[in-house]
Enzyme design. Structure first.
Site, PDB file in Angstrom:
ATOM      1  N   GLU A 310       0.837  -1.153   0.091  1.00  0.00           N
ATOM      2  CA  GLU A 310       0.141   0.106  -0.026  1.00  0.00           C
ATOM      3  C   GLU A 310       1.055   1.399  -0.060  1.00  0.00           C
ATOM      4  O   GLU A 310       0.836   2.101   0.850  1.00  0.00           O
ATOM      5  CB  GLU A 310      -0.786   0.006   1.221  1.00  0.00           C
ATOM      6  CG  GLU A 310      -2.113  -1.031   1.367  1.00  0.00           C
ATOM      7  CD  GLU A 310      -2.652  -1.089   2.596  1.00  0.00           C
ATOM      8  OE1 GLU A 310      -3.435  -1.560   2.845  1.00  0.00           O
ATOM      9  OE2 GLU A 310      -2.122  -0.387   3.536  1.00  0.00           O
ATOM     10  N   PRO A 311       1.773   1.516  -0.910  1.00  0.00           N
ATOM     11  CA  PRO A 311       2.336   2.668  -1.104  1.00  0.00           C
ATOM     12  C   PRO A 311       1.624   4.168  -1.156  1.00  0.00           C
ATOM     13  O   PRO A 311       0.637   4.123  -1.908  1.00  0.00           O
ATOM     14  CB  PRO A 311       3.338   2.327  -2.303  1.00  0.00           C
ATOM     15  CG  PRO A 311       2.454   1.510  -3.112  1.00  0.00           C
ATOM     16  CD  PRO A 311       1.534   0.667  -2.260  1.00  0.00           C
ATOM     17  N   GLY A 312       1.898   4.893  -0.494  1.00  0.00           N
ATOM     18  CA  GLY A 312       1.202   6.284  -0.669  1.00  0.00           C
ATOM     19  C   GLY A 312       2.621   7.340  -1.092  1.00  0.00           C
ATOM     20  O   GLY A 312       2.500   7.703  -2.181  1.00  0.00           O
ATOM     21  N   ARG A 313       3.339   7.823  -0.097  1.00  0.00           N
ATOM     22  CA  ARG A 313       4.377   8.849  -0.342  1.00  0.00           C
ATOM     23  C   ARG A 313       5.348   8.324  -1.470  1.00  0.00           C
ATOM     24  O   ARG A 313       5.850   9.306  -2.226  1.00  0.00           O
ATOM     25  CB  ARG A 313       5.224   8.609   1.076  1.00  0.00           C
ATOM     26  CG  ARG A 313       6.158   9.862   1.192  1.00  0.00           C
ATOM     27  CD  ARG A 313       7.099   9.620   2.042  1.00  0.00           C
ATOM     28  NE  ARG A 313       6.349   9.603   3.491  1.00  0.00           N
ATOM     29  CZ  ARG A 313       6.170  10.427   4.289  1.00  0.00           C
ATOM     30  NH1 ARG A 313       6.302  11.442   4.302  1.00  0.00           N
ATOM     31  NH2 ARG A 313       5.491   9.541   5.298  1.00  0.00           N
ATOM     32  N   ARG A 350       3.773  19.860   7.260  1.00  0.00           N
ATOM     33  CA  ARG A 350       4.771  18.626   7.572  1.00  0.00           C
ATOM     34  C   ARG A 350       5.978  19.436   8.463  1.00  0.00           C
ATOM     35  O   ARG A 350       6.865  18.641   9.273  1.00  0.00           O
ATOM     36  CB  ARG A 350       5.226  18.126   6.433  1.00  0.00           C
ATOM     37  CG  ARG A 350       4.042  17.176   5.945  1.00  0.00           C
ATOM     38  CD  ARG A 350       4.462  16.147   4.794  1.00  0.00           C
ATOM     39  NE  ARG A 350       5.096  15.063   5.550  1.00  0.00           N
ATOM     40  CZ  ARG A 350       6.224  14.897   5.596  1.00  0.00           C
ATOM     41  NH1 ARG A 350       7.287  15.713   5.032  1.00  0.00           N
ATOM     42  NH2 ARG A 350       7.023  13.841   6.364  1.00  0.00           N
ATOM     43  N   TYR A 354       6.626  17.729  11.891  1.00  0.00           N
ATOM     44  CA  TYR A 354       7.299  16.702  11.775  1.00  0.00           C
ATOM     45  C   TYR A 354       8.937  17.108  11.708  1.00  0.00           C
ATOM     46  O   TYR A 354       9.691  16.433  11.573  1.00  0.00           O
ATOM     47  CB  TYR A 354       7.346  15.769  10.830  1.00  0.00           C
ATOM     48  CG  TYR A 354       5.998  15.236  10.624  1.00  0.00           C
ATOM     49  CD1 TYR A 354       5.255  14.641  11.594  1.00  0.00           C
ATOM     50  CD2 TYR A 354       5.231  15.485   9.250  1.00  0.00           C
ATOM     51  CE1 TYR A 354       3.759  14.275  11.152  1.00  0.00           C
ATOM     52  CE2 TYR A 354       3.980  15.029   9.248  1.00  0.00           C
ATOM     53  CZ  TYR A 354       3.227  14.133   9.934  1.00  0.00           C
ATOM     54  OH  TYR A 354       2.028  13.867   9.835  1.00  0.00           O
ATOM     55  N   CYS A 381       0.063  33.420  11.093  1.00  0.00           N
ATOM     56  CA  CYS A 381       0.175  34.145  12.477  1.00  0.00           C
ATOM     57  C   CYS A 381       0.660  33.176  13.529  1.00  0.00           C
ATOM     58  O   CYS A 381      -0.009  32.675  14.511  1.00  0.00           O
ATOM     59  CB  CYS A 381      -0.944  34.429  13.060  1.00  0.00           C
ATOM     60  SG  CYS A 381      -1.831  35.695  12.818  1.00  0.00           S
ATOM     61  N   GLU A 382       2.062  32.629  12.919  1.00  0.00           N
ATOM     62  CA  GLU A 382       2.292  31.733  14.023  1.00  0.00           C
ATOM     63  C   GLU A 382       3.907  31.661  13.789  1.00  0.00           C
ATOM     64  O   GLU A 382       4.388  31.489  12.626  1.00  0.00           O
ATOM     65  CB  GLU A 382       1.763  30.315  13.921  1.00  0.00           C
ATOM     66  CG  GLU A 382       2.143  29.238  14.949  1.00  0.00           C
ATOM     67  CD  GLU A 382       0.933  28.151  14.987  1.00  0.00           C
ATOM     68  OE1 GLU A 382      -0.158  28.505  14.698  1.00  0.00           O
ATOM     69  OE2 GLU A 382       1.585  27.282  15.266  1.00  0.00           O
ATOM     70  N   TYR A 410       1.225  14.199   1.191  1.00  0.00           N
ATOM     71  CA  TYR A 410       0.627  14.678   2.707  1.00  0.00           C
ATOM     72  C   TYR A 410       0.843  16.112   2.937  1.00  0.00           C
ATOM     73  O   TYR A 410       1.140  16.750   3.969  1.00  0.00           O
ATOM     74  CB  TYR A 410       1.610  13.837   3.658  1.00  0.00           C
ATOM     75  CG  TYR A 410       1.198  12.318   3.893  1.00  0.00           C
ATOM     76  CD1 TYR A 410       0.226  11.690   4.205  1.00  0.00           C
ATOM     77  CD2 TYR A 410       2.431  11.438   3.278  1.00  0.00           C
ATOM     78  CE1 TYR A 410       0.176  10.548   4.119  1.00  0.00           C
ATOM     79  CE2 TYR A 410       2.218  10.481   3.192  1.00  0.00           C
ATOM     80  CZ  TYR A 410       1.114   9.705   3.747  1.00  0.00           C
ATOM     81  OH  TYR A 410       0.769   8.437   3.475  1.00  0.00           O
TER      82      TYR A 410
HETATM   83  N1  LLP Z   1      -1.294   1.976   4.617  1.00  0.00           N
HETATM   84  C1  LLP Z   1      -1.655   2.183   5.579  1.00  0.00           C
HETATM   85  C2  LLP Z   1      -2.567   1.401   6.598  1.00  0.00           C
HETATM   86  C3  LLP Z   1      -1.355   3.552   6.542  1.00  0.00           C
HETATM   87  O1  LLP Z   1      -1.461   3.956   7.295  1.00  0.00           O
HETATM   88  C4  LLP Z   1      -0.408   4.471   5.729  1.00  0.00           C
HETATM   89  C5  LLP Z   1       0.244   5.701   5.946  1.00  0.00           C
HETATM   90  C6  LLP Z   1      -0.117   3.937   3.988  1.00  0.00           C
HETATM   91  C7  LLP Z   1      -0.419   2.757   3.984  1.00  0.00           C
HETATM   92  C8  LLP Z   1       0.963   4.591   3.388  1.00  0.00           C
HETATM   93  O2  LLP Z   1       2.263   4.850   3.903  1.00  0.00           O
HETATM   94  P1  LLP Z   1       3.146   5.570   2.900  1.00  0.00           P
HETATM   95  O3  LLP Z   1       3.604   4.569   1.791  1.00  0.00           O
HETATM   96  O4  LLP Z   1       2.824   6.751   2.615  1.00  0.00           O
HETATM   97  O5  LLP Z   1       4.330   5.837   3.783  1.00  0.00           O
HETATM   98  N2  LLP Z   1       1.240  12.471   7.341  1.00  0.00           N
HETATM   99  C9  LLP Z   1       2.533  11.558   7.717  1.00  0.00           C
HETATM  100  C10 LLP Z   1       2.433  10.093   6.955  1.00  0.00           C
HETATM  101  C11 LLP Z   1       1.450   9.543   7.654  1.00  0.00           C
HETATM  102  C12 LLP Z   1       1.276   8.075   7.093  1.00  0.00           C
HETATM  103  C13 LLP Z   1      -0.115   7.487   7.749  1.00  0.00           C
HETATM  104  N3  LLP Z   1      -0.046   6.096   7.054  1.00  0.00           N
HETATM  105  C14 LLP Z   1       3.439  12.432   6.995  1.00  0.00           C
HETATM  106  O6  LLP Z   1       3.126  13.582   6.385  1.00  0.00           O
HETATM  107  O7  LLP Z   1       4.665  11.914   6.958  1.00  0.00           O
END
Ligand code: LLP
Length: 451
Positions: A310-313, A350, A354, A381-382, A410
């Site tokens: 499940e890639p996102g980033r 971010r 972070y 304003c921060e 993100y």
């Molecule tokens: N699957 C599940 C169940 C997740 O909770 C996440 C991310 C992903 C897949 C995707 O992960 P990735 O491949 O993107 O690393 N807001 C934070 C990141 C929070 C990630 C939450 N879950 C940031 O900006 O770094």
């Protein structure tokens, strides 16, 4: 909260834009001192569309989707790539994921609704969330959502009841917390033992809960899921997680006589935020995870499950950049140089949240070396509102267009209307053409819901 004190000994790196390595979107190039992405001049685009502006390199997005899909299929035919839409979701990226044959991970009812608005087949949608509401569950189940990843026994009961009322059997995965500590920021670390997510392996809790899941009516345990965290550089963490999960599959089969058919290893592959970052490639990630699963299954005599990731980033971050216009310059001698831009924590939280690090460059001076160390402050304003803290930049002047790289994940997804700031437009660029895929918010959008 103020920014951390500047390291006044930090030296500029004198890199030009094209020397920023893996943070650059694939089609980035410099012509006559201007940064181009997808064949489009970022300086002109900023003038036409206004700033702040999110820009995505469409070719880069497509290439990453295809690389994920093809490298997993080549090594492990019974696999699927599930795009974690929380990283960046609008209708166009959902359509693109569908066209490229990906599945979609949605976290809650909002992301699910977007998938349904563009006709994404519900059967290819995976629904996550540690506290999905009964309404979200009912809408997803009645639409035929493919898999619901359950996070607790309470939720098991809820899904079982709703599926019963709707007269269906819902496929579910159990989300397991495998106890693997991934090397990343603690706020985005999820697989370790102190986590609100999933069924813990402490005291063999997850294993014991399988009995409840198998006994529950109107649900079918289709698979197991884990997600050990995000922005992970050390691939061996994924190997460790795979081993824990396959071991659990073997124990479930031995004790309950029930074969787990699917294994979802979550997302988490790290990306380059700085020019010196050397993350693993998608191909290496595919090699590591598929090999680990095959080896563990062979060792424990478990038949190979359908494998999901499940890639996102790593699909979207480096394809996206944010453009800003420099509005104010303020040098505090012996403290730092502030360059204020027309966005900030409302379009990129971010950095404040972070301490994320980003590489900036001036799009209209892209061929010049980055000779100064600056902080790109936002307009909010921060005191802690900054997009980039103490990084090299070309000499800044008022009106320059700054491009911040690696903001494709993100940032839009976590944007807010702080200070009544309308959220920026999202533009896709490709082959010299720019198209707005999400229009800029207006003040009427921001306050239009108020009574
Ligand atoms: N699957 C599940 C169940 C997740 O909770 C996440 C991310 C992903 C897949 C995707 O992960 P990735 O491949 O993107 O690393 N807001 C934070 C990141 C929070 C990630 C939450 N879950 C940031 O900006 O770094």
């Amino acid at each position: 909260m103020a920014l951390p004190a500047s390291d006044l000994t930090k030296q500029p790196d004198n890199r030009t834009t094209m020397e920023l390595g893996a943070v650059l979107p694939r089609t980035a190039e410099v012509n006559d001192g201007h940064l181009f992405i997808g064949g489009v001049d970022m300086v002109e685009l900023a003038r036409e569309q206004g700033t702040a502006l999110y820009v995505y390199d469409e070719e880069d997005l497509l290439a990453r989707m295809r690389t994920y899909r093809d490298s997993f299929h080549a090594l492990y035919p019974n696999s699927d790539v599930v795009y974690a839409s929380k990283a960046f979701l609008n209708k166009e990226v959902a359509r693109m994921a569908q066209r490229e044959g990906l599945c979609l991970d949605v976290s809650g009812g909002g992301e699910f609704a977007c998938s349904q608005m563009v006709g994404f087949p519900a059967s290819r949608v995976f629904m996550h969330g540690n506290n999905k509401t009964p309404r979200e569950l009912r809408e997803a189940i009645s639409a035929g959502v493919g898999r619901i990843i359950i996070d607790s026994r309470i939720e098991l009961g809820r899904i079982s009841e709703i599926a019963g009322e709707l007269g269906v059997v819902q496929d579910i995965y159990m989300r397991i917390t495998p106890g693997v500590e991934a090397d990343t920021h603690e706020y985005i670390r999820t697989g370790c033992e102190d986590s609100k997510f999933g069924f813990t392996m402490n005291d063999d809790f997850a294993f014991r809960c399988v009995a409840d899941v198998l006994a529950a009516p109107n649900v079918r345990l289709a698979g197991l899921h884990c997600h050990i965290g995000s922005q992970i550089f050390a691939l061996h963490s994924f190997k460790e997680a795979a081993a824990v999960m396959v071991n659990l599959m073997a124990r479930i089969e031995a004790a309950y006589g029930y074969r787990i058919e699917e294994l979802d290893l979550g997302g988490g592959l790290g990306i380059a935020y700085t020019a010196d970052d050397k993350p693993s490639t998608i191909e290496q990630f595919a090699e590591m995870t598929t090999t680990a699963v095959k080896e563990c299954c062979a060792e424990l005599g478990v038949s190979l499950p359908r494998l999901l990731v499940e890639p996102g980033r790593s699909l979207v971050a480096n394809a996206g950049v944010t453009l800003y216009t420099i509005g104010i310059l303020k040098t505090l001698p012996g403290i730092r140089k502030y360059v204020a831009v027309d966005g900030g924590m409302s379009d990129n939280i971010r950095t404040a949240l972070y301490h994320a690090v980003y590489e900036p460059a001036i799009a209209n001076k892209a061929d010049q070396p980055r000779t100064e160390i600056v902080t790109l402050a936002g307009k909010h304003c921060e005191s802690g509102d900054a997009v980039v803290v103490d990084m090299p930049l070309q000499h800044p002047d008022l009106g320059d267009i700054v491009c911040v790289f690696g903001t494709g994940a993100y940032c839009y997804a976590m944007a807010s209307n702080y200070n009544g700031q309308p959220r920026p437009a999202v533009v896709f660029v490709r082959d010299g053409q720019a198209r707005v895929v999400t229009r800029r918010e207006t003040y009427a959008d921001v306050f239009g819901r108020d009574i």
